[in-house]
Enzyme design. Sequence first.
Site, PDB file in Angstrom:
ATOM      1  N   GLU A  93       0.816  -1.208   0.000  1.00  0.00           N
ATOM      2  CA  GLU A  93       0.000   0.000   0.000  1.00  0.00           C
ATOM      3  C   GLU A  93       0.851   1.260   0.000  1.00  0.00           C
ATOM      4  O   GLU A  93       1.993   1.265   0.457  1.00  0.00           O
ATOM      5  CB  GLU A  93      -0.917   0.005   1.213  1.00  0.00           C
ATOM      6  CG  GLU A  93      -0.175   0.004   2.536  1.00  0.00           C
ATOM      7  CD  GLU A  93      -1.100  -0.273   3.722  1.00  0.00           C
ATOM      8  OE1 GLU A  93      -1.821  -1.274   3.695  1.00  0.00           O
ATOM      9  OE2 GLU A  93      -1.091   0.524   4.654  1.00  0.00           O
ATOM     10  N   CYS A 106       3.435   8.616   0.603  1.00  0.00           N
ATOM     11  CA  CYS A 106       4.004   7.746   1.627  1.00  0.00           C
ATOM     12  C   CYS A 106       4.095   6.365   1.004  1.00  0.00           C
ATOM     13  O   CYS A 106       3.098   5.838   0.517  1.00  0.00           O
ATOM     14  CB  CYS A 106       3.063   7.733   2.839  1.00  0.00           C
ATOM     15  SG  CYS A 106       3.514   6.513   4.078  1.00  0.00           S
ATOM     16  N   CYS A 113       6.524  -6.765   7.547  1.00  0.00           N
ATOM     17  CA  CYS A 113       7.596  -6.163   8.347  1.00  0.00           C
ATOM     18  C   CYS A 113       8.028  -7.143   9.431  1.00  0.00           C
ATOM     19  O   CYS A 113       7.224  -7.925   9.923  1.00  0.00           O
ATOM     20  CB  CYS A 113       7.086  -4.877   8.993  1.00  0.00           C
ATOM     21  SG  CYS A 113       8.374  -3.930   9.831  1.00  0.00           S
ATOM     22  N   CYS A 117       6.398  -3.997  16.055  1.00  0.00           N
ATOM     23  CA  CYS A 117       5.978  -2.979  17.031  1.00  0.00           C
ATOM     24  C   CYS A 117       4.527  -3.296  17.423  1.00  0.00           C
ATOM     25  O   CYS A 117       3.699  -3.600  16.559  1.00  0.00           O
ATOM     26  CB  CYS A 117       6.049  -1.584  16.424  1.00  0.00           C
ATOM     27  SG  CYS A 117       7.703  -1.129  15.879  1.00  0.00           S
ATOM     28  N   CYS A 120       1.451  -1.454  15.680  1.00  0.00           N
ATOM     29  CA  CYS A 120       1.491  -1.301  14.222  1.00  0.00           C
ATOM     30  C   CYS A 120       0.869  -2.504  13.527  1.00  0.00           C
ATOM     31  O   CYS A 120       1.161  -3.651  13.879  1.00  0.00           O
ATOM     32  CB  CYS A 120       2.936  -1.140  13.775  1.00  0.00           C
ATOM     33  SG  CYS A 120       3.099  -0.917  12.001  1.00  0.00           S
ATOM     34  N   GLU A 161      10.440  -1.756   7.104  1.00  0.00           N
ATOM     35  CA  GLU A 161      11.504  -1.000   7.757  1.00  0.00           C
ATOM     36  C   GLU A 161      12.568  -0.681   6.690  1.00  0.00           C
ATOM     37  O   GLU A 161      13.305  -1.578   6.266  1.00  0.00           O
ATOM     38  CB  GLU A 161      12.077  -1.839   8.909  1.00  0.00           C
ATOM     39  CG  GLU A 161      13.348  -1.329   9.522  1.00  0.00           C
ATOM     40  CD  GLU A 161      13.349   0.157   9.871  1.00  0.00           C
ATOM     41  OE1 GLU A 161      12.399   0.636  10.516  1.00  0.00           O
ATOM     42  OE2 GLU A 161      14.309   0.842   9.467  1.00  0.00           O
ATOM     43  N   SER A 192      11.882   7.009   7.564  1.00  0.00           N
ATOM     44  CA  SER A 192      11.491   6.751   8.942  1.00  0.00           C
ATOM     45  C   SER A 192      11.959   5.362   9.361  1.00  0.00           C
ATOM     46  O   SER A 192      11.726   4.382   8.665  1.00  0.00           O
ATOM     47  CB  SER A 192       9.964   6.848   9.045  1.00  0.00           C
ATOM     48  OG  SER A 192       9.534   6.505  10.330  1.00  0.00           O
ATOM     49  N   LEU A 216      10.322   6.809  17.990  1.00  0.00           N
ATOM     50  CA  LEU A 216      10.816   6.677  19.360  1.00  0.00           C
ATOM     51  C   LEU A 216       9.726   6.109  20.285  1.00  0.00           C
ATOM     52  O   LEU A 216       9.890   5.082  20.888  1.00  0.00           O
ATOM     53  CB  LEU A 216      11.296   8.052  19.845  1.00  0.00           C
ATOM     54  CG  LEU A 216      12.351   8.057  20.929  1.00  0.00           C
ATOM     55  CD1 LEU A 216      13.593   7.299  20.508  1.00  0.00           C
ATOM     56  CD2 LEU A 216      12.721   9.490  21.308  1.00  0.00           C
ATOM     57  N   CYS A 334      -0.324   2.810   8.564  1.00  0.00           N
ATOM     58  CA  CYS A 334       0.555   1.686   8.258  1.00  0.00           C
ATOM     59  C   CYS A 334      -0.092   0.317   8.286  1.00  0.00           C
ATOM     60  O   CYS A 334      -0.493  -0.155   9.347  1.00  0.00           O
ATOM     61  CB  CYS A 334       1.679   1.594   9.261  1.00  0.00           C
ATOM     62  SG  CYS A 334       2.386   3.154   9.589  1.00  0.00           S
TER      63      CYS A 334
END
Length: 349
Positions: A93, A106, A113, A117, A120, A161, A192, A216, A334
């Site tokens: 996407e 974006c 991934c 996280c 996410c 990532e 990012s 972060l 995301c």
Amino acid sequence: MDKIDLKQLNIDELTEFLISLGEPKFRAKQIFEWIHQKLVTNFSDMKNIPKSLIEKLETKAYLNNIKVYDKLVSKEDGTIKFLWELQDGNIIESVLMSYEYGNAVCISTQVGCKMACSFCASAIGGFIRNLSASEMLSEVYEMQKYSDKRISNIVLMGSGEPLDNYENVKKFLSLVNSPSGLNIGLRHITLSTCGLIDKIYELADENLQITLAISLHAPNDEMRNKIMPVSFKNPMDKLLEACRYYTKKTSRRITFEYALIDGINDTKEIALMLSEKLKNMLCHVNLIPVNDVKERNFKKSSKQNIQEFAKTLEKSGISVTVRRKLGSDINASCGQLRKHALENKERRE
Ligand code: SAH
């Protein structure tokens, strides 16, 4: 023999390829411009290329194009979320956002991934594979064809990532920045990362002028370990040291992304801890009210907590913005849309 992925060759590599076909060098620039400036997706559309060469290209090479699988347009702000089908059937996407000054996109850098996280959606289906430079270019090129304005900004903040796909991302950056291509300035590109320290040093040494954004989301390792497993091997003090090195090498200000999750990382004490960590850094903090991910039971912070968090950082002299939410009615965060599409696809099959 495998066909060559022509879209990810730079001018030098393309020249070498044409020489190997017994063709004159000047064809390289012509073909490069057809692919990267006029954004054609078929060799037969390259009008000034002789038919004999087009036939050779068709037997020896291919264009790694992607096609629209689905598209959602936000009624709130015109943001468009695209789902693309890759040549091997995988789905990724990207998002096209409209601004006064131009349009921004974006893009995803991987299918799925590995980073896992907890807030996410991208990692929920696991990691499938890296995207090639040509696939990332195709995301931008297809949206440019769709866009009413020039795409002036790119953020590598879709699924995946980017620093875990380092070589392909580097190639992508050089091609999208090429003067014979879309010529998008590196200063208009943001990468990012969840914070892969070794790769941040490597990137700093390339001395590119891109903006580095660090996800972060917490003021210390204890809290970060709970929501970002990557943090175990990439502790915060070392991460911030790598960020300082990046700034020293490139003179670029670092962006820290901080998703505010209700009851987890959004109190005033935490804001104070964060200011302490970031003081004296050339940085900017981007606060993101977390997009609810129902599988994880995370909710966004209240408006009041968000404002107070921002104010606390500002009082410590840290520059802060609260991210404007675009496309919230179309699952534009995301991995969310891809995940829904995969679920629907499974249901259909
Ligand atoms: N892997 C990279 C880039 C992709 S994620 C990275 O981690 O930075 C892009 C940004 O969206 C990251 O800051 C990520 O932490 C954030 N993000 C992921 N899920 C989110 C959610 N549900 N709400 C708000 N931000 C989210």
